[in-house]
Design an enzyme around this catalytic site. Structure first.
Site, PDB file in Angstrom:
ATOM      1  N   GLU A 292       0.820  -1.223   0.000  1.00  0.00           N
ATOM      2  CA  GLU A 292       0.000   0.000   0.000  1.00  0.00           C
ATOM      3  C   GLU A 292       0.847   1.263   0.000  1.00  0.00           C
ATOM      4  O   GLU A 292       0.392   2.313  -0.439  1.00  0.00           O
ATOM      5  CB  GLU A 292      -0.937   0.024   1.220  1.00  0.00           C
ATOM      6  CG  GLU A 292      -2.223  -0.736   0.985  1.00  0.00           C
ATOM      7  CD  GLU A 292      -3.296  -0.470   2.037  1.00  0.00           C
ATOM      8  OE1 GLU A 292      -4.417  -0.939   1.836  1.00  0.00           O
ATOM      9  OE2 GLU A 292      -3.023   0.189   3.061  1.00  0.00           O
ATOM     10  N   HIS A 313       8.303 -26.974  -2.362  1.00  0.00           N
ATOM     11  CA  HIS A 313       7.650 -28.079  -3.082  1.00  0.00           C
ATOM     12  C   HIS A 313       6.435 -27.598  -3.846  1.00  0.00           C
ATOM     13  O   HIS A 313       5.571 -28.389  -4.208  1.00  0.00           O
ATOM     14  CB  HIS A 313       7.309 -29.197  -2.094  1.00  0.00           C
ATOM     15  CG  HIS A 313       8.540 -29.736  -1.437  1.00  0.00           C
ATOM     16  ND1 HIS A 313       9.211 -30.856  -1.884  1.00  0.00           N
ATOM     17  CD2 HIS A 313       9.274 -29.247  -0.403  1.00  0.00           C
ATOM     18  CE1 HIS A 313      10.285 -31.044  -1.150  1.00  0.00           C
ATOM     19  NE2 HIS A 313      10.348 -30.080  -0.232  1.00  0.00           N
ATOM     20  N   LYS A 438     -14.002   0.220  -3.593  1.00  0.00           N
ATOM     21  CA  LYS A 438     -15.003   0.625  -2.595  1.00  0.00           C
ATOM     22  C   LYS A 438     -16.173   1.325  -3.271  1.00  0.00           C
ATOM     23  O   LYS A 438     -17.334   1.044  -2.986  1.00  0.00           O
ATOM     24  CB  LYS A 438     -14.372   1.581  -1.565  1.00  0.00           C
ATOM     25  CG  LYS A 438     -13.503   0.913  -0.538  1.00  0.00           C
ATOM     26  CD  LYS A 438     -13.135   1.922   0.545  1.00  0.00           C
ATOM     27  CE  LYS A 438     -12.085   1.395   1.482  1.00  0.00           C
ATOM     28  NZ  LYS A 438     -11.541   2.421   2.360  1.00  0.00           N
TER      29      LYS A 438
HETATM   30  O1  PA5 Z   1      -3.273   1.417   5.800  1.00  0.00           O
HETATM   31  C1  PA5 Z   1      -4.449   1.770   5.740  1.00  0.00           C
HETATM   32  O2  PA5 Z   1      -4.795   2.919   6.009  1.00  0.00           O
HETATM   33  C2  PA5 Z   1      -5.547   0.797   5.370  1.00  0.00           C
HETATM   34  O3  PA5 Z   1      -5.071  -0.421   4.949  1.00  0.00           O
HETATM   35  C3  PA5 Z   1      -6.468   0.580   6.557  1.00  0.00           C
HETATM   36  O4  PA5 Z   1      -5.729   0.035   7.624  1.00  0.00           O
HETATM   37  C4  PA5 Z   1      -7.642  -0.346   6.236  1.00  0.00           C
HETATM   38  O5  PA5 Z   1      -8.252   0.040   5.055  1.00  0.00           O
HETATM   39  C5  PA5 Z   1      -8.668  -0.298   7.370  1.00  0.00           C
HETATM   40  O6  PA5 Z   1      -9.147   0.990   7.539  1.00  0.00           O
HETATM   41  P1  PA5 Z   1      -9.967   1.434   8.816  1.00  0.00           P
HETATM   42  O7  PA5 Z   1      -9.119   1.257   9.999  1.00  0.00           O
HETATM   43  O8  PA5 Z   1     -10.287   2.873   8.561  1.00  0.00           O
HETATM   44  O9  PA5 Z   1     -11.216   0.590   8.863  1.00  0.00           O
END
Ligand code: PA5
Length: 461
Positions: A292, A313, A438
């Protein structure tokens, strides 16, 4: 000696030279994070977190858990991405795999069981958690920074309804803890209305950098893990990066420049390979952190994980002879030994290859050898084979498996990731690409405000 060590013995010489050329820019990247001038600087609150707030917060959370008067044998963690991966990484690394089935033999868990929900939309998965809860005394920690993420919100609605039916509203409110944004978001509102105990996700810390905030500390403390050493381990890494000493050979910098040199030379996938399956969810956490943070603007190494020797394997063939666009980083534990009943080393038990009167299985040459030594030999053999097959290989290691080393790994990877992203010129702290699915999901499911997008999508089906 630092808690996380780096080695590049099986990395091509020409790329080592390229890596060192990147060091000055990496140091600038580090400085920009330290001084809060990097891209996305409003989200660098995680840097030096232990000293800034972490130690005090860990103490507050421990006091809160010590003062709980509600019996609990199960901690239900509701969250996705950065809101659950770090917790699971620590818990799975330091727990006995079969703890829940060991009863009172002495090797079973002396701490509550952790279960996870809200990290998927599997109806079967949620139903199975409900089945389990019928036999348990749960405490629920719902964690969402934004407070609006669909997966945990749906799971929480189910679990909340279950808890209220089983315990009634007042007792449920004592058994539910919400960790979310200090001000906004639906979860904050809901928690206030229901009277849940709340903890904050600091606005200046993004989800995937939040494991050492209340996001990870609350569920881990509830489940009986020692959260102070986690913080101490992270603090040791941040402290080692302070003071204006020559940081060019620091493992944080060296890991960042080597992986970036490999990327610039054509590697497109970084395999994080482990020989200890207990590290599996640390790799899952690492995948989110790097995926990310770096995977944007058409750039970044794709982070993938391999567990050895199991994957030798299955995917080993590809790593050895498939497309040569791989980089492989081996994450290892220096000291070996089985976890004790508290899920921490050192080493109450060892296991050797037993002697046998016959040699039908042709294993006489291994008799008396520790299984772990055989495993280590397999990893060395693999690293050399993959290097000889054209895969640049790096090594990272921690001295032993425990809270302090895992805390150090978290800090190590967070800083290295921010430095790597700075070398690519991308913002390590946003995730604009996550929004596309989303919006489509909201359109498909008919969320108010997304109707026309929904119609567009349906025409394409
Ligand atoms: O790194 C990030 O910001 C995302 O991966 C969030 O951790 C994930 O989308 C969960 O978001 P939230 O804590 O707002 O539900």
């Amino acid at each position: 000696m630092g808690l996380v060590q780096f080695e590049n013995r099986f990395f091509p010489e020409n790329l080592k030279v390229e890596a060192q050329k990147l060091v000055p820019r990496a140091l600038d990247g580090l400085k920009a994070v330290q001084e809060g001038t990097c891209r996305g600087h409003e989200f660098v609150g995680w840097y030096d977190w232990p000293k800034k707030e972490g130690f005090a917060l860990a103490q507050d959370i421990q006091n809160f858990v010590n003062g709980l008067d509600t019996y609990c044998d199960t901690v239900v963690v509701i969250g996705i991405g950065g809101s659950y991966l770090g917790t699971r990484a620590v818990s799975d690394a330091l727990s006995h795999s079969y703890g829940p089935f060991l009863g009172r033999s002495g090797r079973g868990p002396r701490r509550p069981l952790m279960v996870y929900v809200g990290h998927h939309l599997s109806e079967a998965g949620i139903l199975e958690v409900l089945d389990l809860l019928d036999d348990r005394q749960p405490i629920v920690n719902v964690i969402s920074k934004s407070g609006t993420t669909t997966e945990p919100a749906v799971a929480f609605r189910v679990i909340r309804s279950y808890m209220e039916k089983r315990f009634g509203k007042a007792e449920s409110s004592r058994r539910i803890i919400a960790t979310t944004d200090p001000v906004g978001g639906a979860l904050r509102k809901l928690a206030l209305e229901a009277g849940y105990r709340t903890f904050e996700v600091p606005p200046q810390v993004g989800g995937r950098y939040s494991v050492l905030t209340a996001v990870g500390l609350v569920p881990l403390a509830l489940a009986g893990f020692d959260i102070l050493p986690l913080m101490q381990g992270a603090d040791r890494v941040f402290a080692s990066l302070e003071g204006g000493t020559n940081l060019s050979q620091h493992p944080v910098i060296q890991y960042a420049v080597h992986r970036t040199a490999a990327y610039l030379a054509g590697s497109r996938v970084e395999l994080m390979s482990i020989g200890e399956p207990k590290l599996h969810n640390i790799v899952e956490w690492w995948k989110q952190l790097f995926g990310e943070s770096e995977g944007k603007e058409g750039q970044g190494l794709f982070p993938a994980g391999l567990t050895y020797t199991t994957d030798l394997h299955s995917l080993g063939q590809y790593v050895q002879e498939g497309v040569r666009n791989l980089l492989e980083t081996f994450l290892q534990i220096e000291e070996s030994g089985h976890l004790n009943s508290h899920g921490a080393q050192p080493f109450e038990r060892r296991l050797r290859v037993p002697a046998s009167t016959d040699n039908t299985d042709e294993l006489r040459y291994l008799e008396g050898r520790l299984i772990d030594d055989v495993n280590r030999a397999a990893l060395v053999a693999t690293k050399i084979a993959h290097f000889d097959g054209g895969v640049p290989c790096l090594g990272l290691s921690i001295p032993r498996l425990g809270e302090e080393a895992i805390g150090a790994l978290f800090a190590f990877f967070e800083v290295s990731c921010a430095v790597s992203a700075s070398l690519l010129g991308v913002n390590a702290f946003d995730q604009p690409g996550v929004e596309a699915y989303k919006k489509n999901l909201f359109g498909l499911l008919g969320k108010p405000g997304f109707e026309s997008l929904g119609q567009e999508i349906k025409k394409r089906l």
